[in-house]
Write a protein that holds these residues in place. Structure first.
Motif, PDB file in Angstrom:
ATOM      1  N   ILE A  48       0.843  -1.204   0.000  1.00  0.00           N
ATOM      2  CA  ILE A  48       0.000   0.000   0.000  1.00  0.00           C
ATOM      3  C   ILE A  48       0.877   1.252   0.000  1.00  0.00           C
ATOM      4  CG2 ILE A  48      -1.641   1.357   1.374  1.00  0.00           C
ATOM      5  CD1 ILE A  48      -2.859  -1.305   2.301  1.00  0.00           C
ATOM      6  N   LYS A  49       1.930   1.249   0.816  1.00  0.00           N
ATOM      7  CA  LYS A  49       2.861   2.391   0.861  1.00  0.00           C
ATOM      8  C   LYS A  49       3.520   2.602  -0.506  1.00  0.00           C
ATOM      9  CE  LYS A  49       5.650   2.924   4.386  1.00  0.00           C
ATOM     10  NZ  LYS A  49       6.641   2.613   5.451  1.00  0.00           N
ATOM     11  N   LYS A  50       3.889   1.500  -1.118  1.00  0.00           N
ATOM     12  CA  LYS A  50       4.537   1.577  -2.422  1.00  0.00           C
ATOM     13  C   LYS A  50       3.584   2.119  -3.476  1.00  0.00           C
ATOM     14  CE  LYS A  50       6.932  -1.339  -5.813  1.00  0.00           C
ATOM     15  NZ  LYS A  50       7.370  -2.742  -6.124  1.00  0.00           N
ATOM     16  N   LYS A  72       3.016   5.773  -3.096  1.00  0.00           N
ATOM     17  CA  LYS A  72       4.270   6.555  -3.145  1.00  0.00           C
ATOM     18  C   LYS A  72       4.556   7.264  -1.816  1.00  0.00           C
ATOM     19  CE  LYS A  72       4.103   7.330  -8.153  1.00  0.00           C
ATOM     20  NZ  LYS A  72       2.991   6.369  -8.410  1.00  0.00           N
ATOM     21  N   ILE A  73       4.356   6.516  -0.713  1.00  0.00           N
ATOM     22  CA  ILE A  73       4.632   7.061   0.615  1.00  0.00           C
ATOM     23  C   ILE A  73       6.103   6.814   0.943  1.00  0.00           C
ATOM     24  CG2 ILE A  73       4.146   6.793   3.083  1.00  0.00           C
ATOM     25  CD1 ILE A  73       1.277   6.056   2.312  1.00  0.00           C
ATOM     26  N   LYS A  74       6.843   7.879   1.166  1.00  0.00           N
ATOM     27  CA  LYS A  74       8.272   7.759   1.454  1.00  0.00           C
ATOM     28  C   LYS A  74       8.750   8.967   2.253  1.00  0.00           C
ATOM     29  CE  LYS A  74       8.888   9.289  -3.320  1.00  0.00           C
ATOM     30  NZ  LYS A  74       9.483   8.976  -4.624  1.00  0.00           N
ATOM     31  N   SER A  75      10.017   8.957   2.615  1.00  0.00           N
ATOM     32  CA  SER A  75      10.549  10.012   3.482  1.00  0.00           C
ATOM     33  C   SER A  75      10.537  11.386   2.828  1.00  0.00           C
ATOM     34  CB  SER A  75      11.979   9.672   3.924  1.00  0.00           C
ATOM     35  OG  SER A  75      12.804   9.469   2.782  1.00  0.00           O
ATOM     36  N   VAL A  76      10.748  11.422   1.523  1.00  0.00           N
ATOM     37  CA  VAL A  76      10.729  12.696   0.811  1.00  0.00           C
ATOM     38  C   VAL A  76       9.295  12.994   0.410  1.00  0.00           C
ATOM     39  CG1 VAL A  76      11.562  14.003  -1.169  1.00  0.00           C
ATOM     40  CG2 VAL A  76      13.052  12.311  -0.064  1.00  0.00           C
ATOM     41  N   GLN A  77       8.736  14.087   0.907  1.00  0.00           N
ATOM     42  CA  GLN A  77       7.358  14.433   0.637  1.00  0.00           C
ATOM     43  C   GLN A  77       7.257  15.314  -0.606  1.00  0.00           C
ATOM     44  OE1 GLN A  77       5.542  16.093   4.180  1.00  0.00           O
ATOM     45  NE2 GLN A  77       6.936  14.941   5.470  1.00  0.00           N
ATOM     46  N   HIS A  78       6.255  15.003  -1.455  1.00  0.00           N
ATOM     47  CA  HIS A  78       6.044  15.783  -2.670  1.00  0.00           C
ATOM     48  C   HIS A  78       4.707  16.511  -2.580  1.00  0.00           C
ATOM     49  CE1 HIS A  78       9.476  13.927  -4.662  1.00  0.00           C
ATOM     50  NE2 HIS A  78       9.065  12.754  -4.206  1.00  0.00           N
TER      51      HIS A  78
END
Length: 259
Positions: free
Chosen positions: A248-250, A253-259
């Motif tokens: 689900i995170k993938k 696009k959930i990651k440390s760098v926020q867009h």
């Protein structure tokens, strides 16, 4: 690898032990009810006072169930307060909890802030939705069985009015618990679906407001229901759900760098 430490786990274990006691009360009550149905509907050479005695024992279990349920609810709210404080500390780097968990949350790569608060709650809602769905099936079976056997006992046994009224509390308590579990499952599923929208299509400018609103909805649902998650079911499903959560995170696009 960091050793897992969960300070509020101790109080949750008490809640889960009380849940097991409640489950055993239901099992024993069902067994006694079946005995009463057999005694009252078949010509058995049994002392006539046996039926009355068993009915009183059943009434005692009904009262005990009600009392333990109240105690469990009180302890559960204490546990939830500790969990909530730890959840906020991990997300926002605050110091609300007396002691914080280690190795419990899986989103440590994300910087502290509202974004991480949303991701943590997104994960919580996914786990809670999945586990309560499994719990609901079992609870529905409990409810149907208890209602059938207790009503058969009341209709077939020569009980006094007071005993029959007490007996009625058990199926109504079970029905109420089933309703709360159903509401929790529906509400948390709604929170989960909202998070999917927030992390897939919402612009960053509006995201934080929607995250806060959804987190409040999740916490309010837990508080209102007072339904503890089944710990054994959680342990059984944890590995599978963790794999699904990473997907689900993938996908979002959930990651440390926020867009």
């Amino acid at each position: 690898m960091m050793k897992k430490k969960v300070p509020h786990d101790k109080i949750y274990k008490i809640v889960n032990k009380l849940s097991k006691v409640l489950s055993w009360i239901l099992i024993i009550s069902t067994f006694i009810s079946v005995l009463l149905i057999i005694i009252n509907n078949f010509s058995l050479d049994i002392n006539p006072y046996t039926s009355i005695t068993l009915s009183k024992i059943l009434a005692f279990f009904a009262i005990t169930y009600f009392i333990i349920e109240i105690i469990q609810s009180h302890i559960y709210h204490r546990a939830e307060l500790q969990r909530k404080n730890d959840f906020i500390d991990n997300s926002l780097s605050t110091k609300l909890a007396d002691a914080n968990s280690q190795g419990y949350f899986t989103n440590d790569e994300i910087n502290n802030g509202i974004y991480k608060l949303g991701v943590n709650c997104f994960e919580n809602s996914f786990f809670t939705k999945s586990i309560t769905s499994k719990m609901l099936t079992k609870q529905l079976i409990y409810t149907i069985v208890i209602w059938l056997v207790i009503w058969l006992v009341i209709l077939s046994a020569p009980n006094g009015v007071i005993v029959e009224l007490i007996l009625l509390t058990l199926p109504f308590n079970v029905l109420n618990e089933t309703h709360k579990l159903y509401r929790l499952n529906r509400n948390v599923e709604s929170v989960f679906l909202n998070f999917k929208k927030i992390f897939s299509s919402t612009k960053k400018l509006k995201r934080e407001f929607l995250i806060i609103d959804n987190v409040i909805s999740y916490e309010k649902s837990l508080s209102y229901s007072s339904v503890p998650l089944n710990s054994s079911l959680f342990n059984t499903m944890n590995d599978e759900l963790s794999i699904q959560w990473n997907e689900i995170k993938k996908n979002h696009k959930i990651k440390s760098v926020q867009h």
